[in-house]
Design a protein around this motif. Structure first.
Motif, short mmCIF file in Angstrom:
data_model
loop_
_atom_site.label_atom_id
_atom_site.label_comp_id
_atom_site.label_asym_id
_atom_site.label_seq_id
_atom_site.Cartn_x
_atom_site.Cartn_y
_atom_site.Cartn_z
N GLU A 1 63.50 14.46 111.05
CA GLU A 1 64.32 13.92 109.96
C GLU A 1 64.48 14.98 108.88
N PHE A 2 65.73 15.23 108.47
CA PHE A 2 65.95 16.20 107.40
C PHE A 2 67.18 15.82 106.59
N THR A 3 67.27 16.41 105.42
CA THR A 3 68.39 16.17 104.52
C THR A 3 69.30 17.38 104.53
N GLY A 4 70.61 17.15 104.77
CA GLY A 4 71.57 18.23 104.82
C GLY A 4 71.86 18.81 103.44
N PRO A 5 72.63 19.90 103.39
CA PRO A 5 72.87 20.59 102.11
C PRO A 5 73.49 19.73 101.03
N ASP A 6 74.24 18.68 101.39
CA ASP A 6 74.89 17.85 100.38
C ASP A 6 74.17 16.52 100.16
N GLY A 7 73.06 16.30 100.89
CA GLY A 7 72.28 15.09 100.67
C GLY A 7 72.38 14.04 101.75
N HIS A 8 73.05 14.33 102.87
CA HIS A 8 73.14 13.37 103.97
C HIS A 8 71.86 13.41 104.81
N GLU A 9 71.48 12.24 105.34
CA GLU A 9 70.25 12.14 106.13
C GLU A 9 70.57 12.27 107.62
N PHE A 10 69.91 13.23 108.28
CA PHE A 10 70.12 13.50 109.69
C PHE A 10 68.81 13.34 110.47
N ARG A 11 68.94 13.14 111.77
CA ARG A 11 67.82 13.22 112.71
C ARG A 11 68.25 14.12 113.87
N LEU A 12 67.30 14.87 114.40
CA LEU A 12 67.48 15.57 115.67
C LEU A 12 66.48 15.00 116.66
N ARG B 1 66.10 24.26 117.22
CA ARG B 1 66.93 23.83 116.10
C ARG B 1 66.08 23.37 114.92
N VAL B 2 64.93 22.75 115.19
CA VAL B 2 64.02 22.37 114.10
C VAL B 2 63.54 23.62 113.37
N GLU B 3 63.18 24.64 114.11
CA GLU B 3 62.72 25.87 113.48
C GLU B 3 63.84 26.50 112.64
N ALA B 4 65.08 26.43 113.14
CA ALA B 4 66.21 26.98 112.39
C ALA B 4 66.42 26.22 111.08
N ILE B 5 66.25 24.91 111.11
CA ILE B 5 66.39 24.10 109.90
C ILE B 5 65.29 24.46 108.90
N ARG B 6 64.09 24.64 109.40
CA ARG B 6 62.99 25.01 108.51
C ARG B 6 63.23 26.37 107.87
N ARG B 7 63.76 27.30 108.65
CA ARG B 7 64.06 28.63 108.09
C ARG B 7 65.13 28.55 107.01
N ALA B 8 65.99 27.54 107.09
CA ALA B 8 67.03 27.38 106.07
C ALA B 8 66.47 26.81 104.77
N GLY B 9 65.20 26.39 104.80
CA GLY B 9 64.55 25.89 103.60
C GLY B 9 64.86 24.45 103.27
N LEU B 10 65.38 23.69 104.25
CA LEU B 10 65.69 22.28 104.00
C LEU B 10 64.46 21.42 104.26
N PRO B 11 64.22 20.42 103.41
CA PRO B 11 63.06 19.56 103.63
C PRO B 11 63.22 18.72 104.89
N GLY B 12 62.11 18.52 105.62
CA GLY B 12 62.17 17.72 106.84
C GLY B 12 60.79 17.33 107.31
N ARG B 13 60.75 16.37 108.27
CA ARG B 13 59.48 15.92 108.82
C ARG B 13 59.74 15.22 110.15
N TRP B 14 58.72 15.14 110.98
CA TRP B 14 58.80 14.40 112.23
C TRP B 14 58.56 12.92 111.97
N THR B 15 59.34 12.07 112.62
CA THR B 15 59.18 10.62 112.49
C THR B 15 58.96 10.01 113.86
N ASP B 16 58.34 8.83 113.87
CA ASP B 16 58.14 8.12 115.13
C ASP B 16 59.48 7.69 115.72
N GLY B 17 59.48 7.41 117.01
CA GLY B 17 60.70 6.98 117.67
C GLY B 17 61.17 5.62 117.20
N ASP B 18 62.48 5.38 117.32
CA ASP B 18 63.07 4.08 117.06
C ASP B 18 63.35 3.43 118.40
#
Length: 323
Positions: free
Chosen positions: A109-120, A84-101
């Motif tokens: 961590e990535f930003t959805g098409p309308d600006g919402h912040e998501f984590r996978l 799913r991370v690779e699929a998000i990257r192919r969609a051209g959305l900005p993202g990065r790996w973050t440390d655990g909470d």
């Protein structure tokens, strides 16, 4: 969407809410909704319902305005996370790996098409209750609290978007969610309810009538009993918590609802029962039109306050970009 990705997202695992009134927000969730505190760090407090499976499902963070911090989806396997991370990257959305909470491993961590912040994420620590909170019900992670009218677990998330379709298509094509129901006004989608499992929905998107991007409509918590919504309404009235609408039952999803505003300003839904469970593997999306919207919104006849329900979101629209 193809069948090989339809179950790669397991469920909505957690959400973070920002609040300018952390004491009031914590009072609401702990004293009225009976959520347990499981940790504190910096400006954040971690909470869980008594049937949430992980260490926390709600992170309350002090901030200048009410808003969604992020929403995290757990995948069905480590391999599904990588795909799913690779699929998000192919969609051209900005993202990065973050440390655990707290209680969770690394997240993408990535930003959805309308600006919402998501984590996978995949790694999630199962909650283990201390001896005094262990339940005799083996499938229940902890005892039912003896304060307020306690919610069982996090249920779903409803987002506002300047345009519904781009976010809906992204969730379908990149994460494998399925659209269960939608509302159209002519050719324009104004609402979509999506799920990755048997629930009627775990993520919803509604058109923001103010044209703003990336806002939150509501976070919902599950009671499992419609009577609890009636009891909660009395509790909120007695304690001056603003009720927006309900108790009633939606036609869309068939879930019992009660909408209120927690003291920090975020809209919260109390979901009285699970609504429809969609067991069919070949479920066909149901499309509602505006001529049916009263039934779609409330079977019991409640008139939702249109002036707020389709315009109020957090943060305030004036603070975010518009279409």
């Amino acid at each position: 969407m193809t069948d090989d990705i339809r179950f790669e997202i397991a469920h909505l695992a957690r959400v973070e809410l920002h609040t300018p009134d952390p004491d009031g927000t914590l009072w609401f969730f702990q004293e009225l909704l009976g959520m347990y505190e499981t940790g504190r760090e910096g400006r954040s407090v971690y909470l869980r319902g008594y049937e949430d499976p992980y260490v926390w499902s709600l992170k309350v963070t002090e901030g200048p305005v009410p808003r969604l911090g992020h929403a995290a989806l757990r995948t069905s396997s480590p391999e599904a996370l990588s795909r799913r991370v690779e699929a998000i990257r192919r969609a051209g959305l900005p993202g990065r790996w973050t440390d655990g909470d707290l209680g969770y491993g690394p997240a993408y961590e990535f930003t959805g098409p309308d600006g919402h912040e998501f984590r996978l994420l995949w790694e999630a620590e199962k909650y283990r209750a201390p001896a005094e909170l262990e339940s005799k019900i083996l499938t229940r992670p902890s005892k039912r609290p003896l304060r307020g009218i306690p919610v069982k677990r996090l249920d779903h998330l409803n987002l506002m978007a300047a345009e519904v379709t781009p976010t809906k298509v992204f969730l379908e094509q990149r994460l494998g969610l399925r659209t269960r129901e939608r509302v159209v006004d002519g050719e324009t989608e104004i609402g979509a309810w999506l799920s990755s499992n048997l629930l009627g929905h775990e993520l919803a998107i509604m058109r923001d009538n103010l044209g703003a991007h990336g806002r939150l409509h509501h976070v919902a918590f599950y009671y499992g009993c419609q009577q609890h919504n009636l009891d909660a309404a009395e509790m909120f009235r007695e304690r001056d918590v603003t009720i927006e609408a309900g108790p009633d039952r939606h036609g869309i999803t068939q879930g019992a609802f009660l909408y209120v505003f927690e003291p920090g300003g975020n809209r919260i839904e109390l979901f009285g029962d699970a609504g429809i469970l969609e067991l069919e593997p070949d479920w066909e999306t149901r499309t509602w039109s505006m001529s049916d919207i009263d039934t779609g919104m409330a079977i019991g006849g409640t008139k939702l306050p249109w002036e707020s329900y389709f315009t109020y979101g957090t943060p305030p629209a004036a603070l975010v970009p518009s279409a």
